[in-house]
Design an enzyme around this catalytic site. Structure first.
Site, mmCIF file in Angstrom:
data_model
loop_
_atom_site.group_PDB
_atom_site.id
_atom_site.type_symbol
_atom_site.label_atom_id
_atom_site.label_comp_id
_atom_site.label_asym_id
_atom_site.label_seq_id
_atom_site.Cartn_x
_atom_site.Cartn_y
_atom_site.Cartn_z
ATOM 1 N N GLY A 38 0.822 -1.214 0.000
ATOM 2 C CA GLY A 38 0.000 0.000 0.000
ATOM 3 C C GLY A 38 0.850 1.255 0.000
ATOM 4 O O GLY A 38 0.336 2.361 0.170
ATOM 5 N N LEU A 39 2.162 1.109 -0.191
ATOM 6 C CA LEU A 39 3.033 2.291 -0.171
ATOM 7 C C LEU A 39 3.423 2.732 -1.583
ATOM 8 O O LEU A 39 4.426 3.397 -1.780
ATOM 9 C CB LEU A 39 4.281 2.010 0.688
ATOM 10 C CG LEU A 39 3.978 1.643 2.147
ATOM 11 C CD1 LEU A 39 5.260 1.422 2.934
ATOM 12 C CD2 LEU A 39 3.128 2.717 2.830
ATOM 13 N N GLY A 40 2.617 2.322 -2.531
ATOM 14 C CA GLY A 40 2.758 2.885 -3.879
ATOM 15 C C GLY A 40 3.826 2.262 -4.747
ATOM 16 O O GLY A 40 4.397 2.947 -5.600
ATOM 17 N N SER A 41 4.101 0.950 -4.569
ATOM 18 C CA SER A 41 5.190 0.380 -5.376
ATOM 19 C C SER A 41 4.876 0.463 -6.874
ATOM 20 O O SER A 41 5.766 0.772 -7.673
ATOM 21 C CB SER A 41 5.532 -1.047 -4.951
ATOM 22 O OG SER A 41 4.429 -1.883 -5.102
ATOM 23 N N SER A 42 3.623 0.239 -7.267
ATOM 24 C CA SER A 42 3.327 0.279 -8.708
ATOM 25 C C SER A 42 3.432 1.707 -9.244
ATOM 26 O O SER A 42 4.012 1.941 -10.314
ATOM 27 C CB SER A 42 1.958 -0.324 -9.021
ATOM 28 O OG SER A 42 0.940 0.459 -8.460
ATOM 29 N N ALA A 43 2.901 2.680 -8.510
ATOM 30 C CA ALA A 43 2.967 4.071 -8.995
ATOM 31 C C ALA A 43 4.409 4.556 -9.006
ATOM 32 O O ALA A 43 4.847 5.240 -9.941
ATOM 33 C CB ALA A 43 2.114 4.974 -8.107
ATOM 34 N N SER A 44 5.152 4.176 -7.984
ATOM 35 C CA SER A 44 6.534 4.644 -7.878
ATOM 36 C C SER A 44 7.395 4.074 -9.014
ATOM 37 O O SER A 44 8.189 4.810 -9.631
ATOM 38 C CB SER A 44 7.070 4.209 -6.508
ATOM 39 O OG SER A 44 8.409 4.488 -6.390
ATOM 40 N N ASP B 230 -1.962 8.223 -6.249
ATOM 41 C CA ASP B 230 -0.669 7.540 -6.072
ATOM 42 C C ASP B 230 0.369 8.053 -7.068
ATOM 43 O O ASP B 230 1.481 8.442 -6.684
ATOM 44 C CB ASP B 230 -0.824 6.020 -6.253
ATOM 45 C CG ASP B 230 -1.574 5.372 -5.097
ATOM 46 O OD1 ASP B 230 -2.130 6.115 -4.269
ATOM 47 O OD2 ASP B 230 -1.606 4.132 -5.023
HETATM 48 C C1 MEV Z 1 -4.586 3.364 -2.993
HETATM 49 O O1 MEV Z 1 -3.316 3.834 -2.628
HETATM 50 C C2 MEV Z 1 -5.629 4.291 -2.516
HETATM 51 C C3 MEV Z 1 -7.046 3.973 -2.973
HETATM 52 O O2 MEV Z 1 -7.839 5.088 -2.561
HETATM 53 C C4 MEV Z 1 -7.136 3.803 -4.465
HETATM 54 C C5 MEV Z 1 -6.911 5.082 -5.227
HETATM 55 O O3 MEV Z 1 -7.123 6.193 -4.713
HETATM 56 O O4 MEV Z 1 -6.552 4.959 -6.389
HETATM 57 C C6 MEV Z 1 -7.590 2.738 -2.302
#
Ligand code: MEV
Length: 315
Positions: free
Chosen positions: A110-116, A157
């Site tokens: 949930g710490l943004g590995s794909s976006a990063s 993200d």
């Molecule tokens: C994911 O980091 C956060 C969510 O709100 C999805 C999004 O905003 O794209 C769950």
């Protein structure tokens, strides 16, 4: 063309507003410097495109872009999409390149590995081929890649991983915020990777079943993000902590918290932090706790003793 280019991008964590932000509510996120991704582009003598993902011990070689688009494993298909979009926009033939992508972010945390990784990748290509894209364009292209991975993300993200710092985000608009002094955060990874696409889908199903109730929760979460923005301006960390606790209650009502997350939050609170909540899509992933350095140190020590295989990052 350069022989080699290396670019980096930070990870991210959401302080307020996850899920509600997908439906147009306000949210606050922050970039995680020193905890992100890097992409290295190297000129090679072999024709074609090579991809190297050391984190997955994967090396892939393609004779050209079409071969790549048709054969890249699903897990990495966002990178093929990124190259395709760039090839269309800049009329470029990608060849004689090796692209190495790695990340220090725990995958699925949930710490943004794909976006990063997407932002580091686009940034590196931008620099290597001198496309002259600005940050807005880099974020936009990374958003296309994020959609491939997560389905219907909000864009927060990729935006945060592009700009870093503190970001107040509401679909289409953003504001970069000042980071208050003494903003100490402990990030605890539950060790259970989550699937953002699945979590977004689960919340969407809940909304379909009970639209009035879920819309009310989203709007309350959005209000918390707006209040938190004011408190960040006033550097009122205790109140920000209270707002985080309230946000956590709403996330639990959305059904995306779980036992381990609740346990970490409770331990953090009993060690005197200002506030604690899950961050990101939920159903696993990470918990963030805001507090004094000593409260966070005590929280970490107590959590370590549980031997649950938790991982920690201090901001
Ligand atoms: C994911 O980091 C956060 C969510 O709100 C999805 C999004 O905003 O794209 C769950």
């Amino acid at each position: 063309m350069k022989k080699e280019t290396k670019c980096t991008a930070p990870g991210k964590c959401i302080l307020f507003g996850e899920h509600a932000v997908v439906y147009g509510q306000s949210a606050i996120s922050m970039g995680l410097k020193n905890f992100g991704s890097e992409c290295i582009i190297t000129r090679i003598t072999e024709a074609g495109i090579q991809f190297n993902f050391p984190d997955y011990q994967k090396f892939l070689a393609f004779s050209n872009l079409i071969h790549m688009i048709e054969n890249i494993p699903n897990k990495f298909s966002q990178f093929a999409l990124g190259l395709k979009k760039l090839a269309e926009t800049y009329n470029i033939k990608f060849e004689y390149v090796r692209i190495t992508i790695k990340s220090s972010i725990w995958s699925g945390s949930g710490l943004g590995s794909s976006a990063s990784t997407a932002v580091a990748f686009i940034r590196a290509l931008n620099s290597y081929y001198d496309f002259k894209m600005d940050d807005n364009k880099i974020s936009e292209l990374s958003f296309e890649m994020e959609k491939q991975v997560h389905g219907t993300p909000s864009g927060i993200d990729n935006f945060t991983c592009t700009y870093g710092g503190f970001v107040f985000f509401k679909k289409g608009t953003y504001e970069l915020l000042k980071i208050p002094e003494n903003f100490n955060l402990l990030i605890t990874y539950t060790g259970k990777p989550h699937n953002t696409r699945m979590a977004i889908e689960q919340v969407r199903t809940r909304k379909k079943e009970n639209p009035k109730n879920i819309d009310q929760i989203f709007s309350s979460i959005g209000q918390l993000a707006q209040l938190a923005k004011k408190e960040l301006d006033h550097r009122n960390l205790e109140e920000i902590g209270n707002l985080m606790n309230k946000n956590q209650e709403f996330l639990a009502e959305l059904g995306i918290s779980n036992k381990v997350i609740n346990k970490i939050n409770n331990i953090a609170i009993s060690n005197g932090v200002y506030g604690s909540k899950l961050t990101g899509a939920g159903l696993g992933g990470c918990v963030i706790s805001l507090g004094t350095k000593i409260a966070l140190k005590n929280t970490k020590n107590t959590l370590k003793k549980l031997n649950l295989g938790l991982k920690f990052y201090n901001f």
